[in-house]
Design an enzyme around this catalytic site. Structure first.
Site, PDB file in Angstrom:
ATOM      1  N   LYS A   1       0.832  -1.209   0.000  1.00 40.92           N
ATOM      2  CA  LYS A   1       0.000   0.000   0.000  1.00 40.92           C
ATOM      3  C   LYS A   1       0.862   1.253   0.000  1.00 40.92           C
ATOM      4  O   LYS A   1       0.566   2.226  -0.697  1.00 40.92           O
ATOM      5  CB  LYS A   1      -0.840   0.028   1.278  1.00 40.92           C
ATOM      6  CG  LYS A   1      -2.269  -0.366   1.052  1.00 40.92           C
ATOM      7  CD  LYS A   1      -3.098  -0.093   2.286  1.00 40.92           C
ATOM      8  CE  LYS A   1      -2.458  -0.563   3.504  1.00 40.92           C
ATOM      9  NZ  LYS A   1      -2.863  -1.160   4.596  1.00 40.92           N
TER      10      LYS A   1
ATOM     11  N   ASP B   1     -10.078  -5.741  10.027  1.00 38.93           N
ATOM     12  CA  ASP B   1      -9.393  -5.764  11.327  1.00 38.93           C
ATOM     13  C   ASP B   1     -10.219  -4.958  12.322  1.00 38.93           C
ATOM     14  O   ASP B   1     -10.677  -3.854  11.989  1.00 38.93           O
ATOM     15  CB  ASP B   1      -8.019  -5.064  11.257  1.00 38.93           C
ATOM     16  CG  ASP B   1      -7.024  -5.800  10.380  1.00 38.93           C
ATOM     17  OD1 ASP B   1      -7.294  -6.963  10.040  1.00 38.93           O
ATOM     18  OD2 ASP B   1      -5.987  -5.190  10.040  1.00 38.93           O
TER      19      ASP B   1
ATOM     20  N   GLU C   1      -9.169  -3.393  14.919  1.00 40.25           N
ATOM     21  CA  GLU C   1      -8.507  -2.151  15.328  1.00 40.25           C
ATOM     22  C   GLU C   1      -8.524  -1.054  14.261  1.00 40.25           C
ATOM     23  O   GLU C   1      -8.269   0.108  14.566  1.00 40.25           O
ATOM     24  CB  GLU C   1      -7.078  -2.439  15.796  1.00 40.25           C
ATOM     25  CG  GLU C   1      -6.239  -3.174  14.776  1.00 40.25           C
ATOM     26  CD  GLU C   1      -4.854  -3.538  15.311  1.00 40.25           C
ATOM     27  OE1 GLU C   1      -4.657  -3.473  16.531  1.00 40.25           O
ATOM     28  OE2 GLU C   1      -3.996  -3.851  14.484  1.00 40.25           O
TER      29      GLU C   1
ATOM     30  N   LYS D   1      -8.730 -15.275  -8.987  1.00 38.83           N
ATOM     31  CA  LYS D   1     -10.003 -15.260  -8.253  1.00 38.83           C
ATOM     32  C   LYS D   1     -10.340 -13.844  -7.759  1.00 38.83           C
ATOM     33  O   LYS D   1      -9.507 -13.190  -7.111  1.00 38.83           O
ATOM     34  CB  LYS D   1      -9.908 -16.207  -7.049  1.00 38.83           C
ATOM     35  CG  LYS D   1      -9.861 -17.668  -7.472  1.00 38.83           C
ATOM     36  CD  LYS D   1     -11.198 -18.070  -8.072  1.00 38.83           C
ATOM     37  CE  LYS D   1     -11.241 -19.519  -8.482  1.00 38.83           C
ATOM     38  NZ  LYS D   1     -12.448 -19.834  -9.259  1.00 38.83           N
TER      39      LYS D   1
ATOM     40  N   LYS E   1     -13.141 -13.202  -5.876  1.00 44.72           N
ATOM     41  CA  LYS E   1     -14.024 -13.254  -4.692  1.00 44.72           C
ATOM     42  C   LYS E   1     -13.423 -12.551  -3.458  1.00 44.72           C
ATOM     43  O   LYS E   1     -14.117 -11.780  -2.795  1.00 44.72           O
ATOM     44  CB  LYS E   1     -14.382 -14.725  -4.393  1.00 44.72           C
ATOM     45  CG  LYS E   1     -15.359 -14.965  -3.247  1.00 44.72           C
ATOM     46  CD  LYS E   1     -16.828 -14.686  -3.556  1.00 44.72           C
ATOM     47  CE  LYS E   1     -17.419 -15.349  -4.734  1.00 44.72           C
ATOM     48  NZ  LYS E   1     -17.994 -16.668  -4.561  1.00 44.72           N
TER      49      LYS E   1
ATOM     50  N   GLY F   1      22.332  -0.349  14.497  1.00 36.02           N
ATOM     51  CA  GLY F   1      21.756  -1.404  15.317  1.00 36.02           C
ATOM     52  C   GLY F   1      21.919  -1.110  16.794  1.00 36.02           C
ATOM     53  O   GLY F   1      22.556  -0.126  17.183  1.00 36.02           O
TER      54      GLY F   1
ATOM     55  N   CYS G   1      26.125   4.583  11.554  1.00 32.07           N
ATOM     56  CA  CYS G   1      25.699   4.637  12.958  1.00 32.07           C
ATOM     57  C   CYS G   1      26.433   3.577  13.776  1.00 32.07           C
ATOM     58  O   CYS G   1      27.616   3.737  14.047  1.00 32.07           O
ATOM     59  CB  CYS G   1      24.178   4.540  13.064  1.00 32.07           C
ATOM     60  SG  CYS G   1      23.592   5.327  14.573  1.00 32.07           S
TER      61      CYS G   1
ATOM     62  N   GLY H   1      27.589   0.978  12.712  1.00 32.38           N
ATOM     63  CA  GLY H   1      28.688   0.593  11.818  1.00 32.38           C
ATOM     64  C   GLY H   1      29.883   1.522  11.994  1.00 32.38           C
ATOM     65  O   GLY H   1      31.040   1.095  11.950  1.00 32.38           O
TER      66      GLY H   1
ATOM     67  N   HIS I   1      22.389   8.747   9.670  1.00 32.11           N
ATOM     68  CA  HIS I   1      21.773   7.783   8.752  1.00 32.11           C
ATOM     69  C   HIS I   1      21.542   8.406   7.380  1.00 32.11           C
ATOM     70  O   HIS I   1      20.452   8.933   7.115  1.00 32.11           O
ATOM     71  CB  HIS I   1      20.432   7.297   9.322  1.00 32.11           C
ATOM     72  CG  HIS I   1      20.587   6.415  10.512  1.00 32.11           C
ATOM     73  ND1 HIS I   1      20.699   5.045  10.409  1.00 32.11           N
ATOM     74  CD2 HIS I   1      20.679   6.712  11.824  1.00 32.11           C
ATOM     75  CE1 HIS I   1      20.842   4.531  11.619  1.00 32.11           C
ATOM     76  NE2 HIS I   1      20.837   5.516  12.493  1.00 32.11           N
TER      77      HIS I   1
ATOM     78  N   GLU J   1      20.949   7.007   4.711  1.00 30.91           N
ATOM     79  CA  GLU J   1      19.951   6.259   3.922  1.00 30.91           C
ATOM     80  C   GLU J   1      18.565   6.905   3.961  1.00 30.91           C
ATOM     81  O   GLU J   1      17.720   6.591   3.134  1.00 30.91           O
ATOM     82  CB  GLU J   1      19.873   4.795   4.384  1.00 30.91           C
ATOM     83  CG  GLU J   1      19.253   4.538   5.742  1.00 30.91           C
ATOM     84  CD  GLU J   1      20.228   4.617   6.913  1.00 30.91           C
ATOM     85  OE1 GLU J   1      21.270   5.301   6.780  1.00 30.91           O
ATOM     86  OE2 GLU J   1      19.953   4.025   7.978  1.00 30.91           O
TER      87      GLU J   1
HETATM   88  N1  GLN Z   1      23.260   1.611  19.463  1.00 34.98           N
HETATM   89  C1  GLN Z   1      23.978   2.744  18.968  1.00 34.98           C
HETATM   90  C2  GLN Z   1      23.597   4.017  19.691  1.00 34.98           C
HETATM   91  O1  GLN Z   1      22.553   4.097  20.306  1.00 34.98           O
HETATM   92  C3  GLN Z   1      23.804   2.910  17.480  1.00 34.98           C
HETATM   93  C4  GLN Z   1      22.420   3.306  17.100  1.00 34.98           C
HETATM   94  C5  GLN Z   1      22.100   3.077  15.643  1.00 34.98           C
HETATM   95  O2  GLN Z   1      22.841   2.388  14.937  1.00 34.98           O
HETATM   96  N2  GLN Z   1      21.004   3.616  15.159  1.00 34.98           N
HETATM   97  O3  GLN Z   1      24.329   4.967  19.646  1.00 34.98           O
END
Ligand code: GLN
Length: 550
Positions: A23, A153, A155, A193, A195, A361, A388, A390, A514, A516
């Site tokens: 969507k 749904d 909700e 289908k 339906k 992460g 980040c 990384g 970030h 991206e």
């Molecule tokens: N965990 C790391 C921090 O909080 C990196 C965060 C992330 O990669 N978005 O700084």
């Protein structure tokens, strides 16, 4: 092209039969087409779950958390909205049942409803309508609101009731309903289908919504007969039953497919808007490059913790595709679980790739695998891009293996480390609440001229979006700089390290922000563009080194 008269028009996109129909992609494609018809479009997503925002959800539950310029943690569909067109999202672009209920309950506690019984109807539905109305503005010709979830749904009900009321209030000519459904192919019968779609529209009709346009997701082409049947039973004009067949190569083909069936024309007609000409040449050229790249393929590894879930690094994967378009090359992503690197060794899993990216992460699972990955990229001079977490891993690796800081770490993973090269930001130390409390949104960054980052941006003053609690520990800056780590991006005023890179390496850049979230199909983010370009160069060199077959 100022051709609108009257108020902001509203389009509501609902989904039926199953979830994951795309969507968000469809809504984003419609936005692109309407923009390319000269209209100014704003977009919004309404999610029926009770979390106030997706910021506290695991990527396994929800996929990526998309961060807006003004620092809202939002649904990943907003990424599509921004990547497809000139739509800019902000805090008003994503509401959830949680955020709607929170406002109503807070108002109740403040005495805002004194004497009244507070109810889903009218109070929750009024709050939803206010959220939709927040898109009305002189510079917004068309507002597209996507309703999360699937018709039927429990909700979703307040949202559907709210959009029904909203359209009634603004008048038929100023609002329309688009329903995205599935027309499945039953292999055993060898048939498509209709339906489930009929039943899904049936559910909407019990709520008082009759779709104006039906967009049918399908694996195989629909016949005229299918379309006539759907038109008749769903009470939709025959020409407004649109097919959205699975695209062959890329999601960026979707707008072209929809334009081919004139769905944008029908929208403008239904909304009493002038049908301006459509300009899509650049989009067509971009899609053509994507489908027929001049320089073959280049393989890039993404080494992360949520690899099994496609949506967890959505914007990263898309940005790599954008980087590929800029170099006219197809980027093939090798998805590698960082924990597997710990078990199977780095060479086994990364051999042969032309570039390595370690994304963001949280938490320590797989961290040592990521650090090994960085070491492999640094030692073998494979183009490396850290984002980040990384970037934090790249710093830890450099501290440990180049600066001799044994067991250097981030205090996120080891609070006892003798070398806390990554540490919690001062202002974060007093934060206890989760949800919207990280360093979020766009901040300025000064980029050093003459560095790889400086070369990529071609500018010294940039803005990038953030989502983190930890940062480079400035106590170690001089020592690491002496050993060759280049600090090529700094947040002015705060003196926070935003970009690090290596000099004697073809392309090794890592950033705390970030990038991206700012890459688009028509304009790859400069760092992704240069990273993929470096990977293409690296591929060329390693191919030249390979013994020729005779
Ligand atoms: N965990 C790391 C921090 O909080 C990196 C965060 C992330 O990669 N978005 O700084």
């Amino acid at each position: 092209m100022a051709t609108r008269t009257g108020p902001t028009r509203h389009i509501f996109v609902t989904g039926g039969v199953v979830s994951s129909l795309g969507k968000g992609l469809t809504a984003a494609s419609l936005a692109l087409l309407l923009e390319r018809r000269g209209y100014r479009v704003k977009m919004q997503k309404l999610d029926p779950y009770l979390n106030v925002d997706p910021g506290t959800m695991s990527p396994y539950q929800h996929g990526e958390v998309y961060v807006t310029v003004d620092g809202a943690e939002t649904d990943l569909d907003l990424g599509h909205y921004e990547r497809f067109g000139g739509v800019t999202c902000n805090r008003n672009s994503n509401y959830t049942s949680g955020s709607i209920y929170r406002s109503v309950i807070c108002r109740e506690r403040e005495g805002g409803y004194l004497g009244k019984t507070v109810q889903v109807i009218p109070h929750i539905t009024d709050e939803i309508k206010a959220a939709i109305r927040s898109l009305d503005a002189d510079d917004v010709d068309i507002a597209i609101t996507e309703i999360g979830g699937t018709a039927g749904d429990i909700e979703s009900l307040p949202f559907l009731e709210a959009i029904r009321q909203f359209r009634h209030e603004i008048g038929r000519q100023n609002g329309l309903f688009i329903h995205l459904t599935l027309v499945p192919y039953i292999k055993a019968a060898g048939e498509l289908k209709t339906k489930p779609s009929q039943q899904s529209v049936g559910i909407l009709r019990t709520i008082g919504i009759i779709p104006d346009i039906l967009i049918c997701r399908c694996e195989h082409s629909m016949t005229d007969e299918h379309k006539e049947k759907l038109a008749l039973f769903c009470d939709v004009d025959r020409n407004k039953v649109i097919e959205e067949k699975d695209v062959e190569h890329s999601i960026y083909e979707v707008p072209l497919e929809l334009a081919r069936q004139d769905v944008d024309v029908y929208i403008m007609e239904l909304l009493h808007l002038h049908v301006n000409p459509l300009k899509l040449d650049d989009w067509e050229t971009m899609v053509n490059t994507l489908i027929h790249p001049e320089h073959g393929t280049v393989e890039i590894a993404v080494v992360g913790k949520y690899i099994s879930l496609k949506d967890a690094y959505k914007s990263i994967y898309e940005s790599l595709t954008h980087g590929g378009i800029a170099s006219s090359v197809k980027v093939e992503v090798r998805m590698v679980e960082s924990e597997d690197i710990e078990k199977q060794g780095v060479e086994a899993l990364l051999k042969g790739v032309s570039g390595i990216l370690v994304p963001g992460g949280f938490g320590d699972r797989g961290i040592e695998g990521k650090i090994k990955t960085v070491e492999y990229a640094r030692m073998n001079k494979i183009p490396f891009f850290g984002i980040c977490l990384g970037m934090q891993c790249a710093t830890i690796e450099f501290a440990r293996h180049v600066c001799g800081m044994k067991n250097a770490n981030s205090t996120e993973f080891n609070s006892e480390t003798a070398f806390p090269v990554i540490d919690m930001m001062v202002e974060q130390k007093k934060v206890t609440a989760k949800g919207g409390t990280m360093r979020l949104g766009a901040f300025p960054c000064k980029v050093t001229e003459g560095t790889k980052a400086g070369f990529a941006y071609g500018a010294t003053d940039i803005q990038e979006r953030h989502r983190h609690r930890y940062e480079f520990n400035n106590k170690y800056r001089d020592q690491m700089a002496k050993q060759g780590l280049v600090f090529s991006g700094i947040c002015p005023g705060r003196d926070l390290v935003e970009i690090v890179e290596l000099k004697d390496h073809p392309w090794f850049v890592a950033c705390q922000f970030h990038p991206e979230f700012q890459s688009t199909a028509l304009k790859a983010h400069p760092l992704f563009r240069d990273f993929v370009a470096a990977a293409v160069k690296f591929r060329g060199k390693s191919e030249a080194r390979k013994p020729k077959k005779t």
